[in-house]
Design an enzyme around this catalytic site. Structure first.
Site, short mmCIF file in Angstrom:
data_model
loop_
_atom_site.label_atom_id
_atom_site.label_comp_id
_atom_site.label_asym_id
_atom_site.label_seq_id
_atom_site.Cartn_x
_atom_site.Cartn_y
_atom_site.Cartn_z
N TYR A 2 33.43 37.56 42.75
CA TYR A 2 32.89 38.81 43.27
C TYR A 2 31.38 38.83 43.17
O TYR A 2 30.76 37.94 42.56
CB TYR A 2 33.50 40.02 42.55
CG TYR A 2 32.98 40.27 41.14
CD1 TYR A 2 33.34 39.45 40.07
CD2 TYR A 2 32.12 41.34 40.87
CE1 TYR A 2 32.88 39.70 38.78
CE2 TYR A 2 31.66 41.59 39.59
CZ TYR A 2 32.03 40.77 38.55
OH TYR A 2 31.57 41.01 37.28
N HIS A 33 50.58 27.61 41.34
CA HIS A 33 49.22 27.41 40.82
C HIS A 33 48.34 26.58 41.75
O HIS A 33 47.16 26.85 41.89
CB HIS A 33 49.27 26.74 39.44
CG HIS A 33 49.76 27.66 38.37
ND1 HIS A 33 51.03 28.19 38.35
CD2 HIS A 33 49.14 28.15 37.27
CE1 HIS A 33 51.17 28.97 37.29
NE2 HIS A 33 50.04 28.96 36.61
N LYS A 82 30.82 34.08 38.73
CA LYS A 82 31.15 35.52 38.73
C LYS A 82 32.59 35.69 39.18
O LYS A 82 32.88 36.13 40.31
CB LYS A 82 30.16 36.27 39.63
CG LYS A 82 29.94 37.71 39.20
CD LYS A 82 28.64 38.26 39.75
CE LYS A 82 28.52 39.77 39.61
NZ LYS A 82 28.65 40.33 38.27
N ARG A 111 53.63 32.27 45.40
CA ARG A 111 53.03 32.04 44.09
C ARG A 111 53.25 30.62 43.60
O ARG A 111 54.38 30.18 43.39
CB ARG A 111 53.59 33.03 43.06
CG ARG A 111 52.87 32.91 41.71
CD ARG A 111 53.42 33.83 40.65
NE ARG A 111 52.66 33.66 39.41
CZ ARG A 111 52.87 32.65 38.54
NH1 ARG A 111 53.81 31.75 38.76
NH2 ARG A 111 52.12 32.54 37.45
N ARG A 143 24.10 33.63 45.08
CA ARG A 143 25.03 33.56 43.95
C ARG A 143 26.48 33.67 44.44
O ARG A 143 27.37 33.00 43.92
CB ARG A 143 24.71 34.67 42.94
CG ARG A 143 25.52 34.54 41.64
CD ARG A 143 25.05 35.48 40.56
NE ARG A 143 25.28 36.87 40.91
CZ ARG A 143 24.90 37.91 40.16
NH1 ARG A 143 24.28 37.70 39.00
NH2 ARG A 143 25.14 39.14 40.55
N1 PDD Z 1 28.05 42.69 35.97
N2 PDD Z 1 26.49 39.22 32.60
C1 PDD Z 1 27.72 39.63 32.95
C2 PDD Z 1 28.89 39.09 32.18
C3 PDD Z 1 27.89 40.55 34.00
O1 PDD Z 1 29.13 40.94 34.35
C4 PDD Z 1 26.74 41.06 34.68
C5 PDD Z 1 26.84 42.06 35.80
C6 PDD Z 1 25.47 40.60 34.28
C7 PDD Z 1 24.21 41.06 34.97
O2 PDD Z 1 24.10 40.53 36.27
P1 PDD Z 1 23.23 41.24 37.40
O3 PDD Z 1 21.90 41.49 36.84
O4 PDD Z 1 23.19 40.24 38.51
O5 PDD Z 1 23.96 42.51 37.79
C8 PDD Z 1 25.38 39.68 33.25
C9 PDD Z 1 28.26 43.60 37.07
C10 PDD Z 1 27.30 44.71 37.13
C11 PDD Z 1 29.72 44.05 37.05
O6 PDD Z 1 30.55 43.25 36.65
O7 PDD Z 1 30.01 45.17 37.45
#
Ligand code: PDD
Length: 280
Positions: free
Chosen positions: A34, A103, A148, A101, A53
Protein backbone atom coordinates in the site's frame (compact mmCIF):
# COMPACT_ATOMS: atom_id res chain seq x y z
CA UNK A 1 -16.87 8.70 5.24
CA UNK A 2 -18.66 5.93 3.29
CA UNK A 3 -19.26 8.20 0.35
CA UNK A 4 -15.54 9.01 0.03
CA UNK A 5 -14.42 8.90 -3.59
CA UNK A 6 -12.76 5.59 -4.40
CA UNK A 7 -11.29 3.63 -7.29
CA UNK A 8 -11.41 -0.12 -7.85
CA UNK A 9 -9.84 -1.90 -10.82
CA UNK A 10 -10.30 0.88 -13.33
CA UNK A 11 -13.59 2.31 -12.10
CA UNK A 12 -14.42 5.28 -9.93
CA UNK A 13 -17.06 4.25 -7.41
CA UNK A 14 -18.08 5.64 -4.02
CA UNK A 15 -16.34 3.74 -1.24
CA UNK A 16 -19.63 2.27 -0.02
CA UNK A 17 -20.14 0.53 -3.38
CA UNK A 18 -16.69 -1.10 -3.63
CA UNK A 19 -16.89 -4.91 -3.51
CA UNK A 20 -13.90 -7.21 -3.24
CA UNK A 21 -13.88 -10.99 -3.54
CA UNK A 22 -13.06 -13.00 -0.40
CA UNK A 23 -10.61 -14.87 -2.65
CA UNK A 24 -8.60 -11.71 -3.17
CA UNK A 25 -5.10 -12.55 -1.98
CA UNK A 26 -5.07 -9.32 0.01
CA UNK A 27 -7.95 -10.67 2.09
CA UNK A 28 -6.79 -14.30 2.26
CA UNK A 29 -3.02 -13.82 2.71
CA UNK A 30 -2.35 -10.12 3.24
CA UNK A 31 -0.52 -10.49 -0.08
CA UNK A 32 -0.21 -6.89 -1.17
CA UNK A 33 1.32 -3.50 -0.64
CA UNK A 34 0.00 0.00 0.00
CA UNK A 35 0.86 3.64 -0.11
CA UNK A 36 -0.50 6.63 1.76
CA UNK A 37 0.05 10.18 0.60
CA UNK A 38 -1.13 13.51 1.93
CA UNK A 39 -2.77 16.16 -0.24
CA UNK A 40 -2.59 19.81 0.81
CA UNK A 41 -4.89 22.33 -0.89
CA UNK A 42 -5.71 19.85 -3.67
CA UNK A 43 -2.06 19.16 -4.44
CA UNK A 44 -0.45 15.78 -3.74
CA UNK A 45 2.60 16.22 -1.50
CA UNK A 46 5.87 14.62 -2.72
CA UNK A 47 3.90 12.69 -5.33
CA UNK A 48 6.95 11.45 -7.27
CA UNK A 49 8.52 10.02 -4.12
CA UNK A 50 5.29 8.25 -3.11
CA UNK A 51 4.84 6.78 -6.59
CA UNK A 52 8.48 5.64 -6.63
CA UNK A 53 7.99 3.89 -3.28
CA UNK A 54 4.76 2.32 -4.57
CA UNK A 55 6.63 0.98 -7.61
CA UNK A 56 9.45 -0.32 -5.40
CA UNK A 57 7.03 -2.08 -3.02
CA UNK A 58 5.40 -3.87 -5.96
CA UNK A 59 8.77 -4.86 -7.42
CA UNK A 60 10.02 -6.19 -4.06
CA UNK A 61 7.06 -8.58 -3.72
CA UNK A 62 7.02 -9.32 -7.47
CA UNK A 63 3.69 -7.80 -8.44
CA UNK A 64 3.87 -6.34 -11.94
CA UNK A 65 2.92 -2.66 -11.86
CA UNK A 66 -0.45 -2.62 -13.70
CA UNK A 67 -0.30 1.11 -14.56
CA UNK A 68 2.08 3.60 -16.11
CA UNK A 69 3.31 6.59 -14.13
CA UNK A 70 0.84 8.79 -16.04
CA UNK A 71 -2.04 6.49 -15.16
CA UNK A 72 -1.13 6.57 -11.46
CA UNK A 73 -0.88 10.36 -11.59
CA UNK A 74 -4.29 10.78 -13.21
CA UNK A 75 -5.88 8.27 -10.80
CA UNK A 76 -4.71 10.43 -7.89
CA UNK A 77 -5.69 13.65 -9.66
CA UNK A 78 -9.20 12.30 -10.33
CA UNK A 79 -9.72 11.32 -6.68
CA UNK A 80 -8.60 14.79 -5.59
CA UNK A 81 -11.09 16.37 -7.99
CA UNK A 82 -13.93 14.13 -6.84
CA UNK A 83 -13.40 14.95 -3.19
CA UNK A 84 -15.17 17.80 -1.38
CA UNK A 85 -12.09 18.33 0.82
CA UNK A 86 -8.87 20.20 -0.01
CA UNK A 87 -6.58 18.34 2.42
CA UNK A 88 -6.70 14.58 1.93
CA UNK A 89 -5.10 11.28 2.82
CA UNK A 90 -5.03 9.15 -0.32
CA UNK A 91 -4.70 5.45 0.35
CA UNK A 92 -3.66 3.09 -2.46
CA UNK A 93 -3.53 -0.70 -2.19
CA UNK A 94 -2.34 -3.24 -4.74
CA UNK A 95 -2.78 -6.96 -4.13
CA UNK A 96 -1.74 -9.99 -6.18
CA UNK A 97 -5.39 -10.41 -7.26
CA UNK A 98 -8.06 -13.07 -7.06
CA UNK A 99 -7.23 -16.78 -7.25
CA UNK A 100 -8.12 -20.09 -5.57
CA UNK A 101 -6.37 -20.17 -2.19
CA UNK A 102 -2.84 -21.49 -2.66
CA UNK A 103 0.41 -20.02 -1.36
CA UNK A 104 2.21 -20.10 -4.71
CA UNK A 105 1.77 -17.14 -7.07
CA UNK A 106 -1.27 -17.64 -9.33
CA UNK A 107 -0.65 -17.70 -13.07
CA UNK A 108 -2.10 -14.91 -15.19
CA UNK A 109 -4.01 -13.18 -12.40
CA UNK A 110 -4.59 -9.44 -12.56
CA UNK A 111 -3.50 -7.34 -9.63
CA UNK A 112 -6.32 -5.71 -7.66
CA UNK A 113 -5.95 -1.93 -7.43
CA UNK A 114 -7.94 -0.03 -4.84
CA UNK A 115 -7.65 3.62 -3.82
CA UNK A 116 -9.68 6.03 -1.70
CA UNK A 117 -9.50 9.69 -0.71
CA UNK A 118 -10.40 10.59 2.86
CA UNK A 119 -10.13 13.93 4.67
CA UNK A 120 -6.64 14.33 6.14
CA UNK A 121 -6.99 14.07 9.94
CA UNK A 122 -5.79 17.27 11.62
CA UNK A 123 -3.01 16.93 14.18
CA UNK A 124 -4.51 17.93 17.54
CA UNK A 125 -3.33 21.31 18.82
CA UNK A 126 -2.94 19.74 22.27
CA UNK A 127 -0.37 17.24 20.91
CA UNK A 128 1.65 20.10 19.41
CA UNK A 129 1.49 22.13 22.62
CA UNK A 130 2.32 19.35 25.07
CA UNK A 131 3.88 16.60 22.98
CA UNK A 132 2.71 12.98 22.93
CA UNK A 133 3.61 9.94 25.00
CA UNK A 134 5.48 6.93 23.62
CA UNK A 135 6.11 3.40 24.79
CA UNK A 136 8.78 0.97 23.61
CA UNK A 137 7.80 -2.38 22.18
CA UNK A 138 9.78 -5.48 21.17
CA UNK A 139 9.93 -5.47 17.39
CA UNK A 140 8.38 -8.78 16.36
CA UNK A 141 7.99 -7.74 12.70
CA UNK A 142 9.72 -9.56 9.85
CA UNK A 143 13.09 -8.59 8.34
CA UNK A 144 11.69 -6.57 5.40
CA UNK A 145 10.17 -3.57 7.15
CA UNK A 146 11.39 -1.48 4.20
CA UNK A 147 8.49 -2.76 2.07
CA UNK A 148 5.12 -1.09 2.67
CA UNK A 149 3.17 -4.35 2.95
CA UNK A 150 -0.49 -4.51 3.99
CA UNK A 151 0.20 -7.32 6.49
CA UNK A 152 0.56 -5.06 9.52
CA UNK A 153 -0.39 -7.30 12.42
CA UNK A 154 2.79 -6.73 14.45
CA UNK A 155 2.43 -2.96 13.94
CA UNK A 156 -1.23 -3.10 14.95
CA UNK A 157 -0.50 -5.03 18.16
CA UNK A 158 2.27 -2.61 19.12
CA UNK A 159 0.12 0.45 18.41
CA UNK A 160 -2.77 -1.03 20.40
CA UNK A 161 -0.42 -1.63 23.36
CA UNK A 162 0.52 2.05 23.11
CA UNK A 163 -3.11 3.21 23.09
CA UNK A 164 -3.95 0.98 26.07
CA UNK A 165 -1.00 2.53 27.94
CA UNK A 166 -2.45 6.01 27.13
CA UNK A 167 0.42 6.65 24.71
CA UNK A 168 0.19 7.76 21.08
CA UNK A 169 2.79 5.50 19.49
CA UNK A 170 5.01 2.48 20.12
CA UNK A 171 8.72 2.62 19.29
CA UNK A 172 9.95 -0.67 17.86
CA UNK A 173 13.11 -1.96 19.59
CA UNK A 174 15.24 -4.76 18.13
CA UNK A 175 18.65 -5.86 19.46
CA UNK A 176 18.63 -2.87 21.84
CA UNK A 177 18.25 -0.43 18.94
CA UNK A 178 15.33 2.00 18.69
CA UNK A 179 14.24 1.75 15.04
CA UNK A 180 10.99 3.58 14.27
CA UNK A 181 7.38 3.81 15.40
CA UNK A 182 4.63 1.29 14.59
CA UNK A 183 3.41 3.76 11.93
CA UNK A 184 6.06 6.50 11.96
CA UNK A 185 9.81 7.17 11.83
CA UNK A 186 11.80 8.19 14.90
CA UNK A 187 14.16 11.11 15.48
CA UNK A 188 16.29 11.41 18.63
CA UNK A 189 17.98 14.72 19.47
CA UNK A 190 21.10 14.95 21.63
CA UNK A 191 23.33 17.99 22.18
CA UNK A 192 21.95 19.83 19.16
CA UNK A 193 22.38 16.88 16.78
CA UNK A 194 19.52 14.88 15.26
CA UNK A 195 19.74 11.08 14.85
CA UNK A 196 17.52 8.75 12.85
CA UNK A 197 17.93 5.11 11.84
CA UNK A 198 19.46 4.60 8.34
CA UNK A 199 17.27 3.40 5.48
CA UNK A 200 17.87 -0.33 5.72
CA UNK A 201 15.63 -3.42 5.87
CA UNK A 202 14.53 -2.70 9.46
CA UNK A 203 12.58 0.52 8.87
CA UNK A 204 10.15 1.95 6.35
CA UNK A 205 11.87 4.60 4.20
CA UNK A 206 9.45 7.35 5.24
CA UNK A 207 8.81 10.17 2.80
CA UNK A 208 8.24 12.53 5.75
CA UNK A 209 11.57 11.38 7.22
CA UNK A 210 13.36 12.45 4.03
CA UNK A 211 11.46 15.73 3.95
CA UNK A 212 12.45 16.47 7.56
CA UNK A 213 16.12 15.73 6.74
CA UNK A 214 15.86 18.27 3.88
CA UNK A 215 14.44 20.81 6.33
CA UNK A 216 17.32 20.14 8.74
CA UNK A 217 19.78 20.81 5.89
CA UNK A 218 18.02 24.08 5.19
CA UNK A 219 18.07 25.02 8.88
CA UNK A 220 21.76 24.10 9.19
CA UNK A 221 21.00 21.54 11.92
CA UNK A 222 23.44 18.62 12.06
CA UNK A 223 22.05 15.13 11.65
CA UNK A 224 23.28 11.55 11.39
CA UNK A 225 21.56 8.52 9.93
CA UNK A 226 22.81 5.85 12.30
CA UNK A 227 21.60 3.15 14.70
CA UNK A 228 20.15 4.51 17.94
CA UNK A 229 20.87 2.66 21.21
CA UNK A 230 17.64 2.10 23.13
CA UNK A 231 19.00 3.86 26.23
CA UNK A 232 19.31 7.10 24.25
CA UNK A 233 15.52 7.28 24.38
CA UNK A 234 15.76 8.03 28.10
CA UNK A 235 18.59 10.56 27.93
CA UNK A 236 17.63 12.62 24.89
CA UNK A 237 16.92 16.34 24.67
CA UNK A 238 14.02 15.80 22.26
CA UNK A 239 12.16 12.95 20.57
CA UNK A 240 10.12 13.33 17.37
CA UNK A 241 8.04 10.98 15.31
CA UNK A 242 7.20 11.62 11.65
CA UNK A 243 4.64 10.35 9.16
CA UNK A 244 2.43 11.57 6.34
CA UNK A 245 -0.42 11.87 8.85
CA UNK A 246 1.41 13.07 11.97
CA UNK A 247 3.86 15.31 10.06
CA UNK A 248 6.56 16.00 12.70
CA UNK A 249 5.28 15.47 16.23
CA UNK A 250 7.18 16.00 19.49
CA UNK A 251 7.15 13.34 22.21
CA UNK A 252 7.60 14.44 25.81
CA UNK A 253 7.33 11.11 27.65
CA UNK A 254 8.58 7.64 26.88
CA UNK A 255 7.84 4.57 29.00
CA UNK A 256 6.39 7.02 31.53
CA UNK A 257 9.71 8.87 31.84
CA UNK A 258 9.76 12.57 31.05
CA UNK A 259 11.90 13.67 28.08
CA UNK A 260 14.24 16.54 29.14
CA UNK A 261 12.07 19.34 30.63
CA UNK A 262 8.84 17.71 29.46
CA UNK A 263 8.08 20.32 26.81
CA UNK A 264 8.38 20.17 23.00
CA UNK A 265 11.95 21.26 22.21
CA UNK A 266 13.44 24.23 20.41
CA UNK A 267 14.74 22.26 17.41
CA UNK A 268 11.33 20.66 16.98
CA UNK A 269 9.68 24.08 16.93
CA UNK A 270 12.05 25.37 14.20
CA UNK A 271 11.59 22.22 12.12
CA UNK A 272 7.82 22.19 12.60
CA UNK A 273 7.47 25.85 11.59
CA UNK A 274 9.49 25.34 8.41
CA UNK A 275 7.48 22.17 7.71
CA UNK A 276 4.23 24.16 7.82
CA UNK A 277 5.71 26.80 5.54
CA UNK A 278 7.08 24.34 2.97
CA UNK A 279 4.23 21.84 2.81
CA UNK A 280 1.88 24.20 0.96
N1 PDD B 1 2.51 4.78 7.91
N2 PDD B 1 7.23 3.65 9.45
C1 PDD B 1 6.11 2.91 9.38
C2 PDD B 1 6.16 1.52 9.94
C3 PDD B 1 4.94 3.44 8.82
O1 PDD B 1 3.83 2.67 8.74
C4 PDD B 1 4.94 4.78 8.34
C5 PDD B 1 3.72 5.42 7.72
C6 PDD B 1 6.13 5.53 8.43
C7 PDD B 1 6.22 6.94 7.90
O2 PDD B 1 6.19 6.98 6.49
P1 PDD B 1 5.72 8.28 5.70
O3 PDD B 1 6.47 9.41 6.23
O4 PDD B 1 6.07 7.97 4.28
O5 PDD B 1 4.23 8.41 5.91
C8 PDD B 1 7.25 4.93 8.98
C9 PDD B 1 1.31 5.28 7.30
C10 PDD B 1 0.99 6.67 7.63
C11 PDD B 1 0.18 4.30 7.60
O6 PDD B 1 0.47 3.12 7.68
O7 PDD B 1 -0.97 4.72 7.71
Amino acid sequence: MNSSPAFLNGEYVPLKDCKISPLDRGFIFGDGIYELLPVYENKAFYLDQHLQRLQRSMAEIRIKNPYSLNEWQSLIENLIQQSDHDDLAIYIQVTRGIAPRDHIFPQATQATVFAMANPLPKVAEEQLQNGVELITSDDIRWQRCDIKVISLLANILARQDAIEASAAEAIMVRDDHALEGAASNLFVIRDGTVYTHPKDNLVLPGITRDFVLELLDELGIEYHEQVIPKEWLYSSDELWITSSIKEVLPATKIDQKVVADGKPGELWRKTYDLYQERKR
